[in-house]
Design a protein around this motif. Structure first.
Motif, mmCIF file in Angstrom:
data_model
loop_
_atom_site.group_PDB
_atom_site.id
_atom_site.type_symbol
_atom_site.label_atom_id
_atom_site.label_comp_id
_atom_site.label_asym_id
_atom_site.label_seq_id
_atom_site.Cartn_x
_atom_site.Cartn_y
_atom_site.Cartn_z
ATOM 1 N N ALA A 136 0.831 -1.207 0.000
ATOM 2 C CA ALA A 136 0.000 0.000 0.000
ATOM 3 C C ALA A 136 0.866 1.258 0.000
ATOM 4 N N ALA A 137 1.950 1.248 0.749
ATOM 5 C CA ALA A 137 2.843 2.409 0.807
ATOM 6 C C ALA A 137 3.499 2.663 -0.545
ATOM 7 N N ILE A 138 3.914 1.593 -1.225
ATOM 8 C CA ILE A 138 4.512 1.741 -2.561
ATOM 9 C C ILE A 138 3.476 2.301 -3.529
ATOM 10 N N LEU A 139 2.273 1.761 -3.502
ATOM 11 C CA LEU A 139 1.194 2.227 -4.373
ATOM 12 C C LEU A 139 0.916 3.713 -4.145
ATOM 13 N N GLN A 140 0.815 4.116 -2.898
ATOM 14 C CA GLN A 140 0.541 5.523 -2.589
ATOM 15 C C GLN A 140 1.693 6.426 -3.006
ATOM 16 N N ALA A 141 2.921 5.992 -2.761
ATOM 17 C CA ALA A 141 4.087 6.803 -3.131
ATOM 18 C C ALA A 141 4.173 6.967 -4.645
ATOM 19 N N TYR A 142 3.932 5.889 -5.378
ATOM 20 C CA TYR A 142 3.995 5.950 -6.839
ATOM 21 C C TYR A 142 2.888 6.859 -7.369
ATOM 22 N N THR A 143 1.706 6.744 -6.816
ATOM 23 C CA THR A 143 0.582 7.581 -7.243
ATOM 24 C C THR A 143 0.869 9.050 -6.980
#
Length: 72
Positions: free
Chosen positions: A14-21
């Motif tokens: 989830a953290a990777i997804l949010q950071a990429y977004t």
């Protein structure tokens, strides 16, 4: 073998997804996305990123697939 239902795995994902977004939403940083910058923004280390994804291209594909599946 990694348990992909482990809460640590899910939090990192989830953290990777949010950071990429967030990085894609900022036009200044969108063309400068790196594993290092994503890991820093997500609060993980690079090794954790590489446990989840082979490279940035795979992460981008997975994130776009996830986003499109959530939209419809």
């Amino acid at each position: 073998m990694v348990d992909k239902q482990d809460q640590r795995w899910l939090r990192a994902e989830a953290a990777i997804l949010q950071a990429y977004t967030r990085a894609l939403e900022d036009p200044k940083s969108a063309n400068q996305i790196s594993v290092t910058s994503l890991a820093r923004e997500a609060g993980i280390n690079k090794a954790t990123f590489y446990l989840h994804y082979r490279d940035l291209a795979q992460a981008a594909w997975c994130i776009s697939f996830y986003s499109s599946s959530q939209a419809g």
